[in-house]
Design a protein around this motif. Structure first.
Motif, PDB file in Angstrom:
ATOM      1  N   ASP A  16       0.829  -1.207   0.000  1.00  0.00           N
ATOM      2  CA  ASP A  16       0.000   0.000   0.000  1.00  0.00           C
ATOM      3  C   ASP A  16       0.864   1.258   0.000  1.00  0.00           C
ATOM      4  OD1 ASP A  16      -2.485  -1.443   0.236  1.00  0.00           O
ATOM      5  OD2 ASP A  16      -1.990  -1.778   2.342  1.00  0.00           O
ATOM      6  N   ALA A  17       1.918   1.273   0.829  1.00  0.00           N
ATOM      7  CA  ALA A  17       2.798   2.444   0.917  1.00  0.00           C
ATOM      8  C   ALA A  17       3.540   2.664  -0.400  1.00  0.00           C
ATOM      9  CB  ALA A  17       3.792   2.270   2.063  1.00  0.00           C
ATOM     10  N   THR A  18       3.996   1.576  -1.020  1.00  0.00           N
ATOM     11  CA  THR A  18       4.706   1.682  -2.302  1.00  0.00           C
ATOM     12  C   THR A  18       3.780   2.195  -3.395  1.00  0.00           C
ATOM     13  OG1 THR A  18       6.164  -0.148  -1.668  1.00  0.00           O
ATOM     14  CG2 THR A  18       6.065   0.410  -4.010  1.00  0.00           C
ATOM     15  N   MET A  19       2.544   1.692  -3.406  1.00  0.00           N
ATOM     16  CA  MET A  19       1.575   2.147  -4.407  1.00  0.00           C
ATOM     17  C   MET A  19       1.164   3.598  -4.164  1.00  0.00           C
ATOM     18  SD  MET A  19       1.266  -0.268  -6.594  1.00  0.00           S
ATOM     19  CE  MET A  19       3.027  -0.495  -6.283  1.00  0.00           C
ATOM     20  N   LEU A  20       1.200   4.044  -2.912  1.00  0.00           N
ATOM     21  CA  LEU A  20       0.933   5.456  -2.620  1.00  0.00           C
ATOM     22  C   LEU A  20       2.021   6.327  -3.230  1.00  0.00           C
ATOM     23  CD1 LEU A  20      -0.618   7.730  -1.218  1.00  0.00           C
ATOM     24  CD2 LEU A  20       0.638   7.200   0.886  1.00  0.00           C
ATOM     25  N   VAL A  21       3.279   5.898  -3.087  1.00  0.00           N
ATOM     26  CA  VAL A  21       4.404   6.644  -3.668  1.00  0.00           C
ATOM     27  C   VAL A  21       4.305   6.665  -5.194  1.00  0.00           C
ATOM     28  CG1 VAL A  21       6.913   6.681  -3.989  1.00  0.00           C
ATOM     29  CG2 VAL A  21       5.953   6.199  -1.729  1.00  0.00           C
ATOM     30  N   ALA A  22       4.204   5.484  -5.796  1.00  0.00           N
ATOM     31  CA  ALA A  22       4.171   5.392  -7.256  1.00  0.00           C
ATOM     32  C   ALA A  22       2.932   6.070  -7.835  1.00  0.00           C
ATOM     33  CB  ALA A  22       4.228   3.924  -7.685  1.00  0.00           C
ATOM     34  N   GLY A  23       1.791   5.849  -7.196  1.00  0.00           N
ATOM     35  CA  GLY A  23       0.544   6.412  -7.702  1.00  0.00           C
ATOM     36  C   GLY A  23       0.487   7.920  -7.591  1.00  0.00           C
ATOM     37  N   ASN A 162      -8.677   2.872   5.171  1.00  0.00           N
ATOM     38  CA  ASN A 162      -8.895   1.673   4.349  1.00  0.00           C
ATOM     39  C   ASN A 162      -9.561   2.013   3.024  1.00  0.00           C
ATOM     40  OD1 ASN A 162      -7.710  -0.194   6.097  1.00  0.00           O
ATOM     41  ND2 ASN A 162      -9.589  -0.418   7.301  1.00  0.00           N
ATOM     42  N   SER A 163     -10.480   2.987   3.046  1.00  0.00           N
ATOM     43  CA  SER A 163     -11.140   3.417   1.803  1.00  0.00           C
ATOM     44  C   SER A 163     -10.130   4.056   0.862  1.00  0.00           C
ATOM     45  CB  SER A 163     -12.259   4.414   2.118  1.00  0.00           C
ATOM     46  OG  SER A 163     -13.228   3.850   2.953  1.00  0.00           O
ATOM     47  N   GLY A 164      -9.316   4.958   1.411  1.00  0.00           N
ATOM     48  CA  GLY A 164      -8.319   5.646   0.588  1.00  0.00           C
ATOM     49  C   GLY A 164      -7.276   4.708   0.028  1.00  0.00           C
ATOM     50  N   LYS A 165      -6.792   3.780   0.860  1.00  0.00           N
ATOM     51  CA  LYS A 165      -5.727   2.892   0.390  1.00  0.00           C
ATOM     52  C   LYS A 165      -6.247   1.891  -0.639  1.00  0.00           C
ATOM     53  CE  LYS A 165      -5.737  -1.098   3.528  1.00  0.00           C
ATOM     54  NZ  LYS A 165      -4.965  -1.906   4.485  1.00  0.00           N
ATOM     55  N   LEU A 166      -7.521   1.483  -0.523  1.00  0.00           N
ATOM     56  CA  LEU A 166      -8.095   0.554  -1.505  1.00  0.00           C
ATOM     57  C   LEU A 166      -8.126   1.189  -2.892  1.00  0.00           C
ATOM     58  CD1 LEU A 166      -9.503  -2.117  -2.182  1.00  0.00           C
ATOM     59  CD2 LEU A 166     -11.683  -1.027  -1.587  1.00  0.00           C
ATOM     60  N   VAL A 167      -8.613   2.425  -2.952  1.00  0.00           N
ATOM     61  CA  VAL A 167      -8.633   3.154  -4.225  1.00  0.00           C
ATOM     62  C   VAL A 167      -7.213   3.325  -4.761  1.00  0.00           C
ATOM     63  CG1 VAL A 167      -9.133   5.384  -5.304  1.00  0.00           C
ATOM     64  CG2 VAL A 167     -10.771   4.382  -3.704  1.00  0.00           C
ATOM     65  N   GLN A 168      -6.292   3.707  -3.877  1.00  0.00           N
ATOM     66  CA  GLN A 168      -4.921   3.995  -4.292  1.00  0.00           C
ATOM     67  C   GLN A 168      -4.206   2.762  -4.820  1.00  0.00           C
ATOM     68  OE1 GLN A 168      -3.878   7.020  -4.421  1.00  0.00           O
ATOM     69  NE2 GLN A 168      -1.834   6.543  -5.206  1.00  0.00           N
ATOM     70  N   THR A 169      -4.217   1.704  -4.050  1.00  0.00           N
ATOM     71  CA  THR A 169      -3.490   0.493  -4.438  1.00  0.00           C
ATOM     72  C   THR A 169      -4.066  -0.110  -5.712  1.00  0.00           C
ATOM     73  OG1 THR A 169      -2.914   0.034  -2.133  1.00  0.00           O
ATOM     74  CG2 THR A 169      -2.759  -1.810  -3.676  1.00  0.00           C
ATOM     75  N   THR A 170      -5.398  -0.160  -5.797  1.00  0.00           N
ATOM     76  CA  THR A 170      -6.045  -0.747  -6.975  1.00  0.00           C
ATOM     77  C   THR A 170      -5.727   0.042  -8.239  1.00  0.00           C
ATOM     78  OG1 THR A 170      -7.867  -1.560  -5.605  1.00  0.00           O
ATOM     79  CG2 THR A 170      -8.243  -1.462  -7.978  1.00  0.00           C
ATOM     80  N   LEU A 171      -5.946   1.366  -8.202  1.00  0.00           N
ATOM     81  CA  LEU A 171      -5.739   2.182  -9.399  1.00  0.00           C
ATOM     82  C   LEU A 171      -4.269   2.271  -9.793  1.00  0.00           C
ATOM     83  CD1 LEU A 171      -8.278   5.120  -8.996  1.00  0.00           C
ATOM     84  CD2 LEU A 171      -8.499   3.027 -10.322  1.00  0.00           C
ATOM     85  N   THR A 172      -3.378   2.276  -8.799  1.00  0.00           N
ATOM     86  CA  THR A 172      -1.946   2.352  -9.136  1.00  0.00           C
ATOM     87  C   THR A 172      -1.484   1.077  -9.817  1.00  0.00           C
ATOM     88  OG1 THR A 172      -1.540   3.838  -7.275  1.00  0.00           O
ATOM     89  CG2 THR A 172       0.371   2.766  -8.238  1.00  0.00           C
ATOM     90  N   LEU A 173      -1.929  -0.068  -9.329  1.00  0.00           N
ATOM     91  CA  LEU A 173      -1.583  -1.335  -9.995  1.00  0.00           C
ATOM     92  C   LEU A 173      -2.121  -1.352 -11.421  1.00  0.00           C
ATOM     93  CD1 LEU A 173      -2.197  -3.872  -7.072  1.00  0.00           C
ATOM     94  CD2 LEU A 173       0.005  -3.334  -8.133  1.00  0.00           C
ATOM     95  N   VAL A 174      -3.354  -0.842 -11.601  1.00  0.00           N
ATOM     96  CA  VAL A 174      -3.954  -0.802 -12.947  1.00  0.00           C
ATOM     97  C   VAL A 174      -3.131   0.091 -13.870  1.00  0.00           C
ATOM     98  CG1 VAL A 174      -5.945   0.018 -14.278  1.00  0.00           C
ATOM     99  CG2 VAL A 174      -6.305  -1.340 -12.214  1.00  0.00           C
ATOM    100  N   LYS A 175      -2.726   1.278 -13.386  1.00  0.00           N
ATOM    101  CA  LYS A 175      -2.003   2.171 -14.298  1.00  0.00           C
ATOM    102  C   LYS A 175      -0.573   1.724 -14.544  1.00  0.00           C
ATOM    103  CE  LYS A 175      -1.298   5.960 -10.937  1.00  0.00           C
ATOM    104  NZ  LYS A 175      -1.613   7.393 -10.718  1.00  0.00           N
ATOM    105  N   ILE A 176       0.055   1.053 -13.581  1.00  0.00           N
ATOM    106  CA  ILE A 176       1.393   0.510 -13.833  1.00  0.00           C
ATOM    107  C   ILE A 176       1.326  -0.569 -14.912  1.00  0.00           C
ATOM    108  CG2 ILE A 176       3.216  -0.938 -12.837  1.00  0.00           C
ATOM    109  CD1 ILE A 176       2.928   0.648 -10.247  1.00  0.00           C
TER     110      ILE A 176
END
Length: 472
Positions: A16-23, A162-176
């Motif tokens: 989650d933290a890594t996807m927050l950085v990348a996203g 949890n709401s914020g991290k779900l959106v972040q991790t999901t969308l960042t994985l999709v865009k990567i």
């Protein structure tokens, strides 16, 4: 009797933290700024070198920040580091600039970018479609949509981490994954004649200005330095917000380990993707096509070459996902900085309060209000150009803070020590300072206003501090 005061929930893992950085880093910049970089450098070699320099600076700063995050695993990130390394004045000037322009104007710019590319699918949402006109002032449907998106993401994040991290991790994985597929299909569609023009030319390392009409202009020695700094502005802006995970330290599991690791992993992932994306551009577009891309949208021009007419739709959807996820990350992380300022008595008291979902809701909604005002102003783009230099000033100060703390507070526990210390931190400081000086010399119209906005925080600090002391 136990306190019922809400506290942060440590629910974010390393992913989650890594996807927050990348996203938070990947927004719309990688799809656009290469056109301006090509104009300023005039060669494929220099264009890629600019991205390499930017990646090196970002990764070096991230690795150095790892030491700070392990020493001070508290919400607020860079604000906390500057306070601990220097004093409350320095950290407040950063926090003031961050709130007034850096974070809020970025949220506005990313929100409007989302709206602009949504308009490719739904033309009635275009920035040229006006919903309100009062004299010379107009409000477009793109501005209204951008505000709606900011409000929606703020609401989602007010519901809990949890709401914020779900959106972040999901969308960042999709865009990567989407970017990697774009790179893959781009190399599969590589045009050897275009690649050879870009990479086998005798001028591959010639630094010169490339005009829209295809002509070149040579730089003087000093002009070349100015061109490099101007080219770096876009690349550095596209890589900004790389420190996002440090701001949410109070919500990350094992922060002494995971913040620094997430900074290193996130910046490495994005740097590799950015360099590969630009290499892909040079395989399907020559430099003249890049600088002539409509509204600098290089990715759309490249996608048309790769996928045909349907390419515009593909890139529009990718940028919508990218900017939506990017805004979620910077909205989530930004509020924690203002929360820390309020905890120090240097911001509105309610901003330092967590709601029943254990998130700083007042900070989130205040940030939403200011970002929305920037959307309506239409001036966020100019401000972001002005503030890039100031952003690097604060990064240099924080990196220098690592060295300063080694001497002033040598006994503080350091679970992680900066990689390559002191060589890499000093290199970053030299590169960052050089960039700042060149911008001041060659782009004063962009840099001086940003510095003035930051310096306005000095008298505000003394006024706020005086008021706080009077209430003690």
């Amino acid at each position: 009797m136990e306190s019922t005061k809400p506290s942060f929930h440590k629910s974010m893992g390393l992913l989650d933290a890594t996807m927050l950085v990348a996203g938070s880093m990947i927004g719309s910049g990688i799809f656009i700024v290469s056109a301006d970089i090509a104009r300023n450098t005039g060669s494929a070699g220099w264009m890629i070198l600019i991205w390499v320099i930017c990646g090196f600076m970002t990764l070096t700063a991230a690795l150095t920040y790892g030491e700070l995050s392990a020493m001070f695993p508290k919400a607020g990130g860079q604000y906390v580091y500057l306070r601990e390394a220097y004093n409350p004045l320095v950290s407040f000037v950063f926090g003031w600039t961050f709130f007034a322009v850096i974070q809020t104007a970025t949220i506005a710019a990313v929100g409007v970018a989302f709206a602009k590319f949504t308009a490719y699918l739904f033309p009635f949402l275009d920035e040229d479609v006006y919903l309100l006109a009062l004299g010379d002032y107009r409000v477009s449907s793109a501005q209204v949509l951008s505000i709606a998106v900011i409000v929606l993401l703020t609401f989602i994040n007010s519901r809990g981490i949890n709401s914020g991290k779900l959106v972040q991790t999901t969308l960042t994985l999709v865009k990567i994954v989407s970017l990697l597929l774009l790179i893959l299909f781009g190399f599969m569609a590589l045009k050897y004649e275009v690649w050879n023009i870009n990479w086998l030319s005798a001028d591959i390392w010639s630094l010169r200005k490339l005009n829209v009409d295809g002509t070149f202009e040579d730089y003087s020695t000093f002009g070349a330095f100015g061109a490099i700094s101007a080219a770096l502005v876009g690349a550095l802006f596209s890589s900004d917000s790389w420190h996002s995970s440090s701001s949410v330290a109070g919500e990350i599991k094992n922060p002494q380990r995971n913040i620094g690791l997430s900074l290193a992993l996130g910046t490495t992932i994005v740097t590799i993707i950015y360099i590969l994306t630009n290499l892909m551009y040079t395989g399907v577009l020559d430099l003249h096509q890049m600088v002539n891309a409509p509204k600098d949208r290089v990715a759309m021009r490249a996608a048309q070459e790769i996928f045909g007419p349907f390419g515009i739709t593909i890139i529009a959807v990718m940028i919508m996902i990218s900017t939506f996820g990017c805004n979620n990350g910077i909205i989530l992380s930004g509020a924690r900085v203002y929360y820390s300022m309020a905890q120090d008595g240097l911001f509105f008291k309610k901003v330092g309060v967590l709601n029943q979902n254990a998130v700083p809701a007042y900070a989130l909604w205040l940030q939403c209000l200011v970002a929305s005002l920037w959307c309506l102003s239409g001036k966020y783009g100019d401000l972001l150009d002005m503030i890039t230099c100031v952003v690097v000033v604060f990064y240099v100060l924080a990196v220098a803070g690592v060295i300063r703390l080694r001497y002033t507070r040598p006994h503080l526990p350091r679970p992680y020590k900066a990689f390559g210390y002191p060589v890499l931190p000093i290199m970053y400081m030299l590169m960052g300072t050089t960039f700042i000086v060149l911008m001041l010399i060659y782009k004063p119209n962009y840099t001086v206003p940003g510095i003035l906005i930051a310096l306005a925080g000095v008298p505000i600090f003394y006024l706020v501090n005086k008021k706080r002391n009077n209430h003690v």
